[in-house]
Write a protein that holds these residues in place. Sequence first.
Motif, short mmCIF file in Angstrom:
data_model
loop_
_atom_site.label_atom_id
_atom_site.label_comp_id
_atom_site.label_asym_id
_atom_site.label_seq_id
_atom_site.Cartn_x
_atom_site.Cartn_y
_atom_site.Cartn_z
N UNK A 57 -27.65 2.18 47.72
CA UNK A 57 -27.25 3.59 47.75
C UNK A 57 -25.77 3.77 47.45
N UNK A 58 -25.47 4.77 46.67
CA UNK A 58 -24.08 5.02 46.28
C UNK A 58 -23.29 5.55 47.47
N UNK A 59 -22.12 5.00 47.66
CA UNK A 59 -21.26 5.36 48.79
C UNK A 59 -20.10 6.22 48.29
N UNK A 60 -19.93 7.35 48.92
CA UNK A 60 -18.83 8.25 48.57
C UNK A 60 -17.62 7.92 49.44
N UNK A 61 -16.56 7.44 48.80
CA UNK A 61 -15.33 7.08 49.51
C UNK A 61 -14.52 8.35 49.77
N UNK A 62 -14.62 8.86 50.99
CA UNK A 62 -13.93 10.10 51.35
C UNK A 62 -12.46 9.89 51.65
N UNK A 63 -12.03 8.61 51.72
CA UNK A 63 -10.63 8.32 51.99
C UNK A 63 -9.79 8.23 50.72
N UNK A 64 -10.43 8.27 49.55
CA UNK A 64 -9.69 8.20 48.30
C UNK A 64 -8.88 9.49 48.10
N UNK A 65 -7.70 9.40 47.50
CA UNK A 65 -6.88 10.61 47.30
C UNK A 65 -7.60 11.63 46.43
N UNK A 68 -29.68 1.53 62.71
CA UNK A 68 -28.35 0.93 62.71
C UNK A 68 -27.57 1.34 63.96
N UNK A 69 -27.57 2.63 64.27
CA UNK A 69 -26.72 3.14 65.35
C UNK A 69 -27.35 3.00 66.73
N UNK A 70 -28.67 3.18 66.84
CA UNK A 70 -29.32 3.18 68.15
C UNK A 70 -30.60 2.35 68.06
N UNK A 71 -30.43 1.06 67.88
CA UNK A 71 -31.56 0.19 67.58
C UNK A 71 -32.52 0.04 68.76
N UNK A 72 -32.07 0.33 69.98
CA UNK A 72 -32.95 0.18 71.15
C UNK A 72 -33.87 1.39 71.34
N UNK A 96 -17.53 0.10 55.86
CA UNK A 96 -18.64 0.00 56.79
C UNK A 96 -19.90 0.66 56.23
N UNK A 97 -19.72 1.79 55.52
CA UNK A 97 -20.86 2.46 54.91
C UNK A 97 -21.52 1.58 53.86
N UNK A 98 -20.71 0.88 53.08
CA UNK A 98 -21.28 -0.03 52.09
C UNK A 98 -22.00 -1.20 52.78
N UNK A 99 -21.43 -1.68 53.87
CA UNK A 99 -22.07 -2.75 54.63
C UNK A 99 -23.47 -2.34 55.07
N UNK A 100 -23.59 -1.11 55.60
CA UNK A 100 -24.89 -0.62 56.03
C UNK A 100 -25.81 -0.36 54.84
#
Length: 627
Positions: free
Chosen positions: A513-521, A73-77, A495-499
């Motif tokens: 895969x389960x995504x942990x939302x670190x921005x939630x209060x 995803x990050x460095x596909x080349x 974006x994490x869920x998108x990936x």
Amino acid sequence: MDLDPDDVFRDDEDDLENEFFQERESTKEFVVYLIDASPKMFSTTCPGEDQREETHFHIVVSCIAQSLKTQIINRSYDEVAICFFNTREKKNLQDSNGVFVYNVAEREDLDRPTARFIKEFDQMEESFQKVIGSQYGIVSGSRENSLYNALWVAQGLLRKGSAKTADKRILLFTNEDDPFGSIKGAVKSDMTRTTLQRAKDAQDLGISIELLPLSRPDEEFNISLFYADLIGVEGDDLALVLPSAGHKLEDMKDQLRKRLFTKRIVRRISFIISNGLSIELNTYALIRPTVPGTITWLDSVTNCPLKTERSLICADTGALMREPPKRFQPYKNENIKFSTQELSEIKRVSNGHLRLLGFKPLSCLKDYHNLRPSTFVFPSDKEVIGSTRIFIALLRSMLRLKRFAVAFYGNPTHPQLVALVAQDEIVTAGGQIEPPGMHMIYLPYCDDIRNVEEHHSDANAVPRATDDQVKKAIALMKRIDLKEFSVCQFANPSLQRHYAVLQALALEEDEIPEINDETAPDEEGMARPGVVNAIEEFKLSVYGDSYDEENAHAGNGKVSEASKKRKAVAENAVKESANYDWADLADNGKLKDMTVAEFKYYLTAHNLPVTGKKEALISRILTHMGK
């Protein structure tokens, strides 16, 4: 061909914004994962993520599989190869014993990772002993040196490409700190010498060798026995090559991530100091927001990327035009013709070099002058010998005199002034905290700066906080202050869920895969008695005892015009969005045929952001729909 001046002579703003976001193929990496497959890697165990005992071999395979999923995803080349040594079976171009190069069909040994490659490697451990097998490669009484063979095979894999356009690296995983420990006498000395010479030959060709050691539970990995000479570290540098704990799977993942994410040059530029004197600089992008990758259209049958081609057809004859088209601009009853190359030269107002204009005091540089994220620059002697010496002299003078340099820079279609702010090196007992160099800050032109408008015409009518309210606000901020805060601690959950969705589709996984939302209060932290009391005291000092939060807005009776307009827009968006079958459009791939205005109906109706390009809006809609 009729010429649109607004289109031809416009600035390529999109290219400018993505200047440091796009990964450039010229800076890609070739990486060979060299994995020790001796029986000791299978017999040594350490606690894993769920506190169950896991072998060192399992830890290494899991970490590499996870890094490949991130890399695609990050460095596909970037191109990778996976090579096992101390194996029963052999598979390599050199036909060396004890070395097995792992690969899948329709892929070169050193190539970009594919979904099939990642999927099969992730499950490879189950059939490893049956298909590949493990054996002691360097034993007493045998002249077979599997470590030497592995380095030779890895060097052969990295023969692809040029060292000028790609970084070549070997990542070595092992828990054996003395591979020749069972051999004595002249045989050991000879095998040690030839192995170290093989490693040195690889390093002379521009290949870096990095060690990721795994410690045994009862004994630390002693890097000074052999591998310190192999990777070329000594003295104080030995302390920086920390032995991998192997005590936890996460420790190994962190180490591998640090090894993989190196400082990568965005581009090289020339810094013209005066006529006849210029030096070479490398530029590095600092923290940038991560955005979804561009959409790649695939053939529905072969699943291969589609190549877009444009053909020009004569409007009069219908014939296919073979020669490059000429463009023209009407001027005084005459058509002035332009070729594509001439238009490119007309638009080129800068050659991309950095030209020094002068110096100004640091006090002249304001915070609001920073238009977009800065770029870090550092000298390079690769092309221009002496660049580092001149750069250091300039850096020290700027720090001593407290000045910043003003320079002219820009891509060919968007020149601008920049400020070069010197940064001194910061070193502590733990190592270097900040490197020496300069930050290139993009300065605004006069018309880019707007004066702040006054919200209240009458200054006396502006409400002011009392001393008690200020004290209560300070107490609240101290209670919920984030310690050692960094923007890098929080990942974009959307974006994490998108990936995660892309990964599940590519690897044919049953579950996302389960995504942990670190921005939630932090509800648990906000519920602490001290925090609750600070919040209540602040609300009491501002609103008083008689404040009814639920009926405050309902009882006010005053609704602003902007609020009415937003409500009307939202109601209209809900109504218009209901006219489309969004699920059917997404399933049949028809979203790409719709307009941005239609996308905004859906986004506004579901309280989603409406900013971004068309591809970003499509991705946002698909993510919200869980597709």
